[in-house]
Design a protein around this motif. Structure first.
Motif, PDB file in Angstrom:
ATOM      1  N   ALA A  61      -8.041  -0.880  -5.423  1.00  0.00           N
ATOM      2  CA  ALA A  61      -8.195   0.177  -4.430  1.00  0.00           C
ATOM      3  C   ALA A  61      -7.012   0.200  -3.464  1.00  0.00           C
ATOM      4  CB  ALA A  61      -9.507  -0.034  -3.665  1.00  0.00           C
ATOM      5  N   ARG A  62      -6.526  -0.988  -3.070  1.00  0.00           N
ATOM      6  CA  ARG A  62      -5.399  -1.020  -2.131  1.00  0.00           C
ATOM      7  C   ARG A  62      -4.115  -0.526  -2.784  1.00  0.00           C
ATOM      8  NH1 ARG A  62      -6.650  -6.943   0.701  1.00  0.00           N
ATOM      9  NH2 ARG A  62      -8.709  -6.363   1.532  1.00  0.00           N
ATOM     10  N   LEU A  63      -3.942  -0.822  -4.056  1.00  0.00           N
ATOM     11  CA  LEU A  63      -2.756  -0.313  -4.743  1.00  0.00           C
ATOM     12  C   LEU A  63      -2.765   1.208  -4.786  1.00  0.00           C
ATOM     13  CD1 LEU A  63      -2.411  -2.817  -7.740  1.00  0.00           C
ATOM     14  CD2 LEU A  63      -1.060  -2.728  -5.657  1.00  0.00           C
ATOM     15  N   ARG A  64      -3.946   1.811  -5.044  1.00  0.00           N
ATOM     16  CA  ARG A  64      -4.029   3.283  -5.052  1.00  0.00           C
ATOM     17  C   ARG A  64      -3.658   3.854  -3.683  1.00  0.00           C
ATOM     18  NH1 ARG A  64      -9.238   2.337  -7.371  1.00  0.00           N
ATOM     19  NH2 ARG A  64      -9.283   2.515  -9.638  1.00  0.00           N
ATOM     20  N   GLU A  65      -4.057   3.141  -2.628  1.00  0.00           N
ATOM     21  CA  GLU A  65      -3.789   3.649  -1.284  1.00  0.00           C
ATOM     22  C   GLU A  65      -2.303   3.550  -0.920  1.00  0.00           C
ATOM     23  OE1 GLU A  65      -6.222   1.235   1.148  1.00  0.00           O
ATOM     24  OE2 GLU A  65      -8.134   2.102   0.471  1.00  0.00           O
ATOM     25  N   VAL A  66      -1.633   2.501  -1.410  1.00  0.00           N
ATOM     26  CA  VAL A  66      -0.256   2.235  -0.966  1.00  0.00           C
ATOM     27  C   VAL A  66       0.767   3.080  -1.719  1.00  0.00           C
ATOM     28  CG1 VAL A  66       1.517   0.436  -0.911  1.00  0.00           C
ATOM     29  CG2 VAL A  66      -0.791  -0.087  -0.176  1.00  0.00           C
ATOM     30  N   VAL A  67       0.540   3.337  -3.028  1.00  0.00           N
ATOM     31  CA  VAL A  67       1.571   3.999  -3.842  1.00  0.00           C
ATOM     32  C   VAL A  67       1.728   5.452  -3.423  1.00  0.00           C
ATOM     33  CG1 VAL A  67       1.129   2.449  -5.767  1.00  0.00           C
ATOM     34  CG2 VAL A  67      -0.098   4.620  -5.634  1.00  0.00           C
ATOM     35  N   ARG A  68       2.802   6.048  -3.897  1.00  0.00           N
ATOM     36  CA  ARG A  68       3.077   7.447  -3.615  1.00  0.00           C
ATOM     37  C   ARG A  68       2.185   8.352  -4.455  1.00  0.00           C
ATOM     38  NH1 ARG A  68       9.064   8.069  -5.403  1.00  0.00           N
ATOM     39  NH2 ARG A  68       7.941   7.545  -7.321  1.00  0.00           N
ATOM     40  N   ALA A  69       2.062   9.601  -4.009  1.00  0.00           N
ATOM     41  CA  ALA A  69       1.341  10.586  -4.811  1.00  0.00           C
ATOM     42  C   ALA A  69       2.108  10.796  -6.115  1.00  0.00           C
ATOM     43  CB  ALA A  69       1.226  11.901  -4.039  1.00  0.00           C
ATOM     44  N   ILE A  86       2.643  -6.084  -1.227  1.00  0.00           N
ATOM     45  CA  ILE A  86       2.402  -7.486  -0.854  1.00  0.00           C
ATOM     46  C   ILE A  86       1.600  -7.564   0.442  1.00  0.00           C
ATOM     47  CG2 ILE A  86       3.543  -9.607  -0.098  1.00  0.00           C
ATOM     48  CD1 ILE A  86       5.791  -8.961  -2.054  1.00  0.00           C
ATOM     49  N   ASP A  87       1.989  -6.721   1.431  1.00  0.00           N
ATOM     50  CA  ASP A  87       1.276  -6.733   2.712  1.00  0.00           C
ATOM     51  C   ASP A  87      -0.169  -6.283   2.541  1.00  0.00           C
ATOM     52  OD1 ASP A  87       3.638  -7.539   3.870  1.00  0.00           O
ATOM     53  OD2 ASP A  87       4.231  -5.508   4.483  1.00  0.00           O
ATOM     54  N   ALA A  88      -0.405  -5.304   1.678  1.00  0.00           N
ATOM     55  CA  ALA A  88      -1.769  -4.810   1.483  1.00  0.00           C
ATOM     56  C   ALA A  88      -2.626  -5.829   0.748  1.00  0.00           C
ATOM     57  CB  ALA A  88      -1.740  -3.491   0.721  1.00  0.00           C
ATOM     58  N   VAL A  89      -2.039  -6.490  -0.241  1.00  0.00           N
ATOM     59  CA  VAL A  89      -2.826  -7.426  -1.053  1.00  0.00           C
ATOM     60  C   VAL A  89      -3.213  -8.660  -0.256  1.00  0.00           C
ATOM     61  CG1 VAL A  89      -2.699  -8.979  -3.048  1.00  0.00           C
ATOM     62  CG2 VAL A  89      -1.922  -6.621  -3.252  1.00  0.00           C
ATOM     63  N   ARG A  90      -2.313  -9.113   0.635  1.00  0.00           N
ATOM     64  CA  ARG A  90      -2.590 -10.378   1.324  1.00  0.00           C
ATOM     65  C   ARG A  90      -3.677 -10.264   2.397  1.00  0.00           C
ATOM     66  NH1 ARG A  90       2.945 -10.189   3.936  1.00  0.00           N
ATOM     67  NH2 ARG A  90       3.477 -11.786   2.405  1.00  0.00           N
ATOM     68  N   ARG A  91      -4.127  -9.038   2.719  1.00  0.00           N
ATOM     69  CA  ARG A  91      -5.226  -8.913   3.685  1.00  0.00           C
ATOM     70  C   ARG A  91      -6.498  -9.536   3.117  1.00  0.00           C
ATOM     71  NH1 ARG A  91      -3.823  -3.324   3.878  1.00  0.00           N
ATOM     72  NH2 ARG A  91      -5.921  -2.870   3.126  1.00  0.00           N
ATOM     73  N   PRO A  92      -7.343 -10.146   3.962  1.00  0.00           N
ATOM     74  CA  PRO A  92      -8.585 -10.764   3.454  1.00  0.00           C
ATOM     75  C   PRO A  92      -9.458  -9.743   2.740  1.00  0.00           C
ATOM     76  CG  PRO A  92      -8.153 -11.399   5.740  1.00  0.00           C
ATOM     77  CD  PRO A  92      -7.190 -10.301   5.414  1.00  0.00           C
ATOM     78  N   VAL A  93     -10.129 -10.195   1.701  1.00  0.00           N
ATOM     79  CA  VAL A  93     -11.042  -9.337   0.928  1.00  0.00           C
ATOM     80  C   VAL A  93     -12.472  -9.744   1.260  1.00  0.00           C
ATOM     81  CG1 VAL A  93     -11.793  -8.643  -1.365  1.00  0.00           C
ATOM     82  CG2 VAL A  93      -9.370  -9.094  -0.940  1.00  0.00           C
ATOM     83  N   ALA A 109     -12.137 -13.697   0.840  1.00  0.00           N
ATOM     84  CA  ALA A 109     -11.221 -14.373  -0.079  1.00  0.00           C
ATOM     85  C   ALA A 109      -9.820 -13.865   0.199  1.00  0.00           C
ATOM     86  CB  ALA A 109     -11.611 -14.105  -1.526  1.00  0.00           C
ATOM     87  N   ARG A 110      -8.841 -14.719  -0.036  1.00  0.00           N
ATOM     88  CA  ARG A 110      -7.445 -14.345   0.200  1.00  0.00           C
ATOM     89  C   ARG A 110      -6.617 -14.619  -1.052  1.00  0.00           C
ATOM     90  NH1 ARG A 110      -5.485 -13.588   5.395  1.00  0.00           N
ATOM     91  NH2 ARG A 110      -6.976 -13.940   7.105  1.00  0.00           N
ATOM     92  N   VAL A 111      -5.791 -13.667  -1.404  1.00  0.00           N
ATOM     93  CA  VAL A 111      -4.806 -13.840  -2.460  1.00  0.00           C
ATOM     94  C   VAL A 111      -3.487 -13.258  -1.975  1.00  0.00           C
ATOM     95  CG1 VAL A 111      -6.473 -13.801  -4.355  1.00  0.00           C
ATOM     96  CG2 VAL A 111      -5.465 -11.659  -3.571  1.00  0.00           C
TER      97      VAL A 111
END
Length: 898
Positions: A514-522, A555-562, A573-575
């Motif tokens: 979900a975070r990858l969809r939010e971060v990438v360009r249209a 990287i910044d989006a993924v490292r946020r706590p899940v 959880a953190r990755v």
């Protein structure tokens, strides 16, 4: 008028009575019998064929298991005799050297035998997957054995666990064979195979496990001894009494194999060793190999006979099942032929009346209203009576059919049906057909989506992502644009799975998607390759910088706590994520262009992980050129080392207090033909990237010790003065090489130098490389070789650890010696004081100014080296330096200029 009253008025017998009596009833009965019987016979055929395949696969795995057991003895013998610290040295005594050489030969021969067995397993065999997995596991075990990165106990565990795993798979295959629904004779024959396979497993494992328990010590010896006692006890239990086999011939072969002189000798010896551990030495156990091999070959032949007997029984059963299928099919065909003959006779009568009705129907179909003749069975006459009424609805039916043919589903369904029963039926049928077509289109869309998307995250799966990437490459090539690919590999995801469970891992993957969809360009495509790997396909890339920025945002989006749902683990959880970036070039659109781009991005993410994780790396021309240059440099260095292109320069180490010459540091230099002088940090780094650094280290050890021995002979120290030493740098890879101690011993023996004349310099980082590095350092110091920690202060060693650090000297890095910063000077003073507190000497590197020497003398520093005294010199020029005694700053060699 109802249909029933029309039938009574027209008279005649219904046509279904004729068909039911002559065709339908026989066909139904015949079909039921044929279906049931043929299904049973086919099931029997399938069961017998599957049983043969499973049994052959079991035999193949048994042969592979024996081959793996055969590798164990020589592998452990070589490991144990090569590394005395990892075994009970009393198990070999004086025979360790010859046994080691013999083991080397046997390792090669047994590996070749195992590889032949692996290659003989057909790809279609039920054992093929297990064979491939075995090949991978064997490669890991062999590599550990060859490189000496695993102890004898660890090697024993790997081989024994692999053998036991193969036995388990073999047992499961044979268990499936016995459950295949065979006849009593076939089942008994297969049971014989299972019993003999069990005997071969215990037999072939008895000697290797007993030998392993003998050469190990401590807890590992106790653990492996239990395995040996179990194998010996199980084997002895099976050979006691009447052989549990159904065939007389197999029982005789069983008795001969287990009662031969070699078998009895082996059984008695292993039984004695199991009762009184240590009663046999390692060499005595190894001399039982011939007896074990003869006994195992007899048992293998017995297993082959059992397999052949079982296959023969199953084949006889299969032929009988095939015969029954053929008989059943013939009988069914005869019944059907009779039914069809009767139907043909009845059909001739029906055809005359139907032909007349068909002619009338043909005219009605052409738009002609004609009198329909009424004759034949009741249904034919009823049809003739209703044919005229049906003509009115034919036009509407035709219009609906045309609409369906055009795909006009809305036009095919009318508000009002055609008049009469036919109109109602057609109207209902068209509605159902339209709904079926719509449902099919919907289902096809859903299936297409599922086939191309990951079920957990809803992202395109690997196959779909590669297709989308290939399509993007084609589109971009037409536009003259570039395509970027970001390869995202999660950091720490395995830890989440291991500590919080797979439910938490699934939640993390969904959140990351979900975070990858939010971060990438249209317009960018996000896909999941599988596991914790994702990709982003970006079209119309302007520059690499934009992709790097996108990678950092990821990287910044993924490292946020899940946040985790209740029941899926702890609260959050953190990755992390490492990102590799690749950009298409030269408009490549070949069939493998997508795979090539994906491989480049994968290479970039690998470098990102190697450089600390949580970063973005780009696979660009620099990386491509760097990899090519590194490979070329490594090849050239290997060849240069073989051709004698390398040489050693020596830099003196002097006492700070009085300028006495204490020794030299040996530094490798390389004049590459056609290139010139290659900086040491360049070619040493290339060597450290492979095992070549170990070869380079051995060469430096031999050359440096030999040169120091010549200097000592040519220029002996004056009476009462200490002889100079030589310091050699040892890489971290060489330090953990199992052959390091042998390399040092060989160099000292060849030169005739005492161990105290050799100083081995290591960096701080190798102290945390693992227990083997510390073990080697302690062993070297026990021999009398001195250990020096190079570039101290630039790594992670704590001053508090100096009391337990296996070293004699600290070398302060030149960056601290040459610095005017008060903090650096205070640090040097602290290091000198701490080292002296723990009984270590201190050598300052990079001393170039007289003021630095004065300052170091005030601190009590023991020794120094640097351009103030001499730059590194070839061996011939070192001879011009003052003899051992004093080398003052004012007496520097003339060649230090430049």
């Amino acid at each position: 008028m109802t249909t029933g009253s029309a039938w009574r008025r027209l008279g005649g017998r219904p046509v279904w009575q004729h068909l039911a009596a002559l065709v339908v009833v026989p066909l139904l009965a015949t079909s039921a019998v044929a279906t049931t019987t043929v299904a049973d016979r086919v099931a029997e055929l399938h069961a017998t064929g599957e049983a043969v395949e499973l049994m052959r696969a079991g035999a193949e795995l048994d042969e592979l298991r024996r081959a793996v057991d055969g590798e164990l003895l020589p592998t452990l013998t070589r490991s144990a005799t090569r590394d005395p610290s990892s075994f009970d040295i009393g198990a070999f005594g004086e025979e360790r050297g010859p046994l080691n050489r013999q083991a080397e030969k046997e390792v090669r021969s047994t590996r070749e035998a195992t590889d032949l067995v692996l290659s003989a397993v057909p790809a279609t065999s039920a054992a093929s997957v297990t064979a491939r997995l075995t090949q991978v596991k064997l490669a890991t075990a062999r590599s550990a054995a060859d490189q000496g990165t695993a102890s004898t106990a660890a090697l024993a565990d790997r081989y024994l666990e692999l053998s036991e795993w193969l036995s388990e798979v073999e047992d499961r295959l044979l268990a499936r064979t016995t459950a295949a629904g065979l006849s009593e004779d076939s089942a008994l024959a297969v049971s014989d195979v299972v019993v003999v396979a069990g005997l071969t497993q215990h037999a072939s494992r008895a000697l290797p496990t007993t030998f392993t328990a003998r050469v190990l010590s401590g807890d590992e010896q106790v653990r492996v001894r239990r395995r040996a006692e179990y194998a010996i006890g199980a084997y002895e239990s099976m050979i006691t009494g009447v052989p549990p086999l159904s065939g007389a011939r197999q029982r005789v072969a069983w008795y001969e194999a287990t009662s031969s002189p070699q078998a009895r000798q082996l059984t008695e010896a292993l039984h004695r060793e199991s009762l009184v551990p240590g009663s046999l030495s390692g060499p005595e156990l190894l001399r039982l190999r011939n007896a074990s091999g003869a006994r195992d070959r007899d048992l293998s032949a017995l297993l082959g006979e059992a397999v052949d007997a079982a296959e023969a029984a199953i084949e006889a059963e299969r032929r009988e099942a095939a015969r029954r299928v053929s008989t059943t099919v013939v009988l069914c065909l005869l019944v059907l032929a009779g039914a069809l003959a009767a139907a043909l006779a009845q059909g001739r009568w029906l055809s005359r009346s139907l032909r007349r009705l068909a002619d009338a129907a043909s005219r009605v179909g052409e738009g002609q209203l004609v009198d329909v003749p009424r004759g034949g069975p009741r249904e034919v006459r009823t049809a003739a009576a209703t044919l005229a009424g049906a003509a009115a609805g034919l036009q509407q039916v035709r219009e609906q059919a045309d609409a369906l043919a055009r795909g006009d589903l809305a036009g095919a369904v009318r508000d009002e049906p055609a008049p009469g029963p036919l109109g109602e039926v057609v109207h209902t049928s068209v509605q159902q057909l339209v709904r079926a077509v719509q449902q099919r289109e919907q289902l096809q869309g859903e299936l297409a989506h599922q086939a191309a998307h990951d079920a957990l995250t809803g992202l395109p799966n690997r196959a779909a992502a590669v297709r989308l990437l290939q399509s993007a490459l084609h589109r971009s090539a037409r536009r003259g644009a570039a395509v970027g690919l970001l390869f995202i590999d999660l950091d720490g995801f395995k830890a989440v799975n291991d500590t919080s469970g797979h439910a938490a891992g699934d939640e993390v993957l969904r959140a990351v998607a979900a975070r990858l969809r939010e971060v990438v360009r249209a317009g960018d495509v996000v896909g999941r390759l599988g596991g914790d790997e994702f990709v982003v396909v970006a079209e119309d890339v302007g520059d690499v910088g934009g992709l790097v920025d996108l990678g950092q945002r990821i990287i910044d989006a993924v490292r946020r706590p899940v946040p985790l749902p209740p029941g899926a683990g702890p609260g959050t959880a953190r990755v992390g994520a490492s990102v590799g970036v690749a950009v298409s070039r030269d408009g490549g659109t070949g069939d493998d262009a997508g795979d090539v781009l994906l491989a480049e991005a994968d290479t970039a993410v690998y470098r990102a992980k190697a450089r600390g994780r949580g970063r973005v790396e780009v696979f660009d021309d620099d990386l491509r050129a760097e990899l090519a240059a590194r490979s070329d440099l490594e090849d050239a260095l290997r060849a240069g080392l073989a051709r004698g292109e390398l040489s050693l320069h020596y830099q003196p180490v002097v006492a700070v207090a009085d300028g006495r010459l204490l020794g030299y540091e040996a530094l490798a230099r390389w004049d590459r033909p056609g290139v010139g002088r290659v900086p040491p940090d360049v070619f040493v780094a290339a060597a450290e990237a492979s095992s070549l650094v170990c070869d380079l280290g051995r060469w430096v050890l031999r050359e440096a010790t030999a040169q120091l021995a010549r200097w000592r002979a040519d220029r002996p120290a004056s009476w009462g003065a200490a002889e100079p030493t030589v310091a050699v740098n040892v890489s971290g890879r060489h330090l953990v090489d199992p052959r390091l101690l042998d390399d040092v011993d060989a160099a000292l023996a060849a030169s005739g130098l005492p161990p105290s004349a050799l100083v081995l310099e290591i960096t701080e980082t190798v102290l945390v490389d693992g227990p083997l590095a510390l073990e080697h350092l302690r062993a070297l110091r026990a021999r009398g070789v001195e250990v020096s920690i190079d570039d101290f202060g630039t790594g992670w060693t704590s001053i508090g650890q100096l009391s337990t650090t296996p070293a004699d000297t600290l070398k302060v890095d030149r960056s601290f010696t040459a610095s005017d910063d008060p903090g650096c000077r205070d640090l040097v003073a602290l290091v000198v004081h701490a080292a002296h507190t723990f009984g270590l000497r201190v050598v300052a590197e990079g001393v170039e100014e007289p003021e630095q020497l004065v300052w170091l003398r005030s601190l009590g520093c023991d020794a120094a080296q640097g351009y103030l005294f001499s730059r590194p010199l070839p061996a011939a020029e070192v001879a011009a330096l003052p003899a051992p005694g004093a080398l003052h700053a004012g007496d520097r060699h003339a060649s230090t200029a430049g």
